[in-house]
Scaffold this motif. Structure first.
Motif, PDB file in Angstrom:
ATOM      1  N   UNK A 135      25.935  44.710  29.606  1.00 57.30           N
ATOM      2  CA  UNK A 135      26.639  44.911  28.341  1.00 57.30           C
ATOM      3  C   UNK A 135      28.128  45.195  28.471  1.00 57.30           C
ATOM      4  N   UNK A 136      28.771  44.773  29.553  1.00 65.02           N
ATOM      5  CA  UNK A 136      30.205  45.019  29.625  1.00 65.02           C
ATOM      6  C   UNK A 136      30.865  44.136  30.672  1.00 65.02           C
ATOM      7  N   UNK A 137      32.107  43.897  30.469  1.00 63.07           N
ATOM      8  CA  UNK A 137      32.988  43.308  31.471  1.00 63.07           C
ATOM      9  C   UNK A 137      34.322  44.021  31.272  1.00 63.07           C
ATOM     10  N   UNK A 138      35.188  43.940  32.239  1.00 60.95           N
ATOM     11  CA  UNK A 138      36.450  44.653  32.096  1.00 60.95           C
ATOM     12  C   UNK A 138      37.298  44.552  33.336  1.00 60.95           C
ATOM     13  N   UNK A 139      38.138  45.567  33.539  1.00 64.64           N
ATOM     14  CA  UNK A 139      39.010  45.549  34.715  1.00 64.64           C
ATOM     15  C   UNK A 139      39.394  46.968  35.136  1.00 64.64           C
ATOM     16  N   UNK A 140      39.684  47.081  36.436  1.00 68.43           N
ATOM     17  CA  UNK A 140      40.289  48.280  36.986  1.00 68.43           C
ATOM     18  C   UNK A 140      41.783  48.005  37.091  1.00 68.43           C
ATOM     19  N   UNK A 159      31.269  39.350  33.158  1.00 67.95           N
ATOM     20  CA  UNK A 159      29.907  39.756  32.828  1.00 67.95           C
ATOM     21  C   UNK A 159      28.855  39.357  33.846  1.00 67.95           C
ATOM     22  N   UNK A 160      29.160  38.371  34.686  1.00 64.62           N
ATOM     23  CA  UNK A 160      28.203  37.955  35.703  1.00 64.62           C
ATOM     24  C   UNK A 160      28.321  38.804  36.967  1.00 64.62           C
ATOM     25  N   UNK A 161      29.232  39.786  36.954  1.00 66.34           N
ATOM     26  CA  UNK A 161      29.396  40.662  38.108  1.00 66.34           C
ATOM     27  C   UNK A 161      30.360  40.133  39.150  1.00 66.34           C
ATOM     28  N   UNK A 162      30.966  38.994  38.869  1.00 63.98           N
ATOM     29  CA  UNK A 162      31.948  38.446  39.804  1.00 63.98           C
ATOM     30  C   UNK A 162      33.322  39.026  39.474  1.00 63.98           C
ATOM     31  N   UNK A 163      34.161  39.108  40.492  1.00 63.62           N
ATOM     32  CA  UNK A 163      35.474  39.700  40.276  1.00 63.62           C
ATOM     33  C   UNK A 163      36.558  38.868  40.939  1.00 63.62           C
ATOM     34  N   UNK A 164      37.787  39.117  40.497  1.00 58.46           N
ATOM     35  CA  UNK A 164      38.968  38.500  41.088  1.00 58.46           C
ATOM     36  C   UNK A 164      40.142  39.449  40.884  1.00 58.46           C
ATOM     37  N   UNK A 165      41.168  39.258  41.677  1.00 63.52           N
ATOM     38  CA  UNK A 165      42.372  40.080  41.567  1.00 63.52           C
ATOM     39  C   UNK A 165      43.393  39.367  40.688  1.00 63.52           C
ATOM     40  N   UNK A 166      44.102  40.140  39.873  1.00 62.52           N
ATOM     41  CA  UNK A 166      45.166  39.560  39.055  1.00 62.52           C
ATOM     42  C   UNK A 166      46.267  39.058  39.982  1.00 62.52           C
ATOM     43  N   UNK A 167      46.875  37.936  39.615  1.00 61.30           N
ATOM     44  CA  UNK A 167      47.952  37.355  40.422  1.00 61.30           C
ATOM     45  C   UNK A 167      49.189  37.143  39.556  1.00 61.30           C
ATOM     46  N   UNK A 168      50.309  36.928  40.217  1.00 62.78           N
ATOM     47  CA  UNK A 168      51.569  36.632  39.536  1.00 62.78           C
ATOM     48  C   UNK A 168      51.670  35.112  39.398  1.00 62.78           C
ATOM     49  N   UNK A 169      51.428  34.617  38.206  1.00 64.31           N
ATOM     50  CA  UNK A 169      51.421  33.173  37.990  1.00 64.31           C
ATOM     51  C   UNK A 169      52.803  32.592  37.706  1.00 64.31           C
ATOM     52  N   UNK A 170      53.710  33.404  37.176  1.00 59.96           N
ATOM     53  CA  UNK A 170      55.006  32.855  36.780  1.00 59.96           C
ATOM     54  C   UNK A 170      56.162  33.242  37.699  1.00 59.96           C
ATOM     55  N   UNK A 171      55.878  33.919  38.804  1.00 59.97           N
ATOM     56  CA  UNK A 171      56.903  34.215  39.799  1.00 59.97           C
ATOM     57  C   UNK A 171      57.893  35.306  39.434  1.00 59.97           C
ATOM     58  N   UNK A 172      57.545  36.178  38.471  1.00 56.51           N
ATOM     59  CA  UNK A 172      58.476  37.246  38.080  1.00 56.51           C
ATOM     60  C   UNK A 172      58.170  38.581  38.759  1.00 56.51           C
ATOM     61  N   UNK A 174      55.512  40.303  38.589  1.00 53.32           N
ATOM     62  CA  UNK A 174      54.580  41.107  37.804  1.00 53.32           C
ATOM     63  C   UNK A 174      53.304  40.295  37.645  1.00 53.32           C
ATOM     64  N   UNK A 175      52.192  40.881  38.033  1.00 50.58           N
ATOM     65  CA  UNK A 175      50.910  40.181  37.934  1.00 50.58           C
ATOM     66  C   UNK A 175      50.457  40.105  36.482  1.00 50.58           C
ATOM     67  N   UNK A 176      49.684  39.072  36.177  1.00 54.34           N
ATOM     68  CA  UNK A 176      49.190  38.885  34.815  1.00 54.34           C
ATOM     69  C   UNK A 176      47.691  39.130  34.757  1.00 54.34           C
ATOM     70  N   UNK A 177      47.235  39.637  33.594  1.00 57.40           N
ATOM     71  CA  UNK A 177      45.814  39.891  33.402  1.00 57.40           C
ATOM     72  C   UNK A 177      45.080  38.579  33.119  1.00 57.40           C
ATOM     73  N   UNK A 178      43.811  38.679  32.760  1.00 55.98           N
ATOM     74  CA  UNK A 178      42.986  37.475  32.547  1.00 55.98           C
ATOM     75  C   UNK A 178      43.463  36.646  31.360  1.00 55.98           C
ATOM     76  N   UNK A 179      44.242  37.233  30.452  1.00 59.73           N
ATOM     77  CA  UNK A 179      44.781  36.489  29.310  1.00 59.73           C
ATOM     78  C   UNK A 179      46.153  35.926  29.572  1.00 59.73           C
ATOM     79  N   UNK A 180      46.716  36.179  30.761  1.00 60.51           N
ATOM     80  CA  UNK A 180      48.057  35.696  31.093  1.00 60.51           C
ATOM     81  C   UNK A 180      49.164  36.652  30.673  1.00 60.51           C
TER      82      UNK A 180
END
Length: 185
Positions: A135-140, A159-172, A174-180
């Protein structure tokens, strides 16, 4: 007269002054490295605890809970304190007689902060026998003590229990969350 070997007082003062200047210049860079590694280590440890919880839930065919813990025995305190992983047969996120404590981790010297943000904002994660979060998904989110956003780190868990680390997609830097959206402390 005998030939004496050594340094004059003036030479010693110059060497001490040079060392002081070099130390002053290196301190901010050293603090930056410490904050970077502290955040990476904190999230790596949480990902290891999550992996243990998920694999145990699947192999034993039962619910496993990962929660923050101040004392290593109960779900309490903050994520900065540490966390515990335990089998949770009835899913009440409390260690009962039928449950087994699998791992205890304490964050003794962490200066930054770690927070868990999730759907329904429960401060624990439960993994079912199929390896899915219940019943949850989220982030640390890790934020350094000085709130330098370029040192912020995030571990995103679906929700499937898989995880990934936030990355810096635009080169500034600062890392971006799952919504960018850039991370914020």
């Amino acid at each position: 007269m005998s030939d004496q070997k050594g340094f004059t007082l003036l030479e010693m003062l110059i060497v001490v002054a040079i060392i002081a200047v070099l130390t002053g210049l290196s301190t901010p860079g050293l603090q930056r490295i410490v904050h970077k590694h502290e955040g990476e280590n904190a999230l790596r440890t949480l990902s290891e605890l999550l992996t243990l919880a998920r694999s145990t839930a699947v192999t034993r065919g039962q619910i496993v809970t990962l929660c923050r813990s101040l004392d290593g025995q109960t779900c309490s305190g903050t994520w900065n304190s540490g966390g515990i992983v335990f089998t949770d047969r009835n899913g009440d996120h409390v260690i009962n007689q039928d449950d087994q404590l699998l791992r205890v981790h304490f964050n003794h010297a962490m200066q930054g902060s770690v927070v868990w943000r999730a759907f329904q904002n429960r401060q624990y994660l439960q993994i079912d026998a199929q390896g899915f979060l219940r019943h949850q998904s989220g982030h640390f989110l890790y934020c350094p003590l000085n709130r330098d956003i370029t040192m912020a780190r995030q571990l995103i868990i679906n929700g499937t229990g898989r995880f990934r680390y936030a990355i810096d997609r635009d080169g500034d830097n600062v890392r971006e969350d799952s919504n960018g959206t850039p991370l914020q402390c």
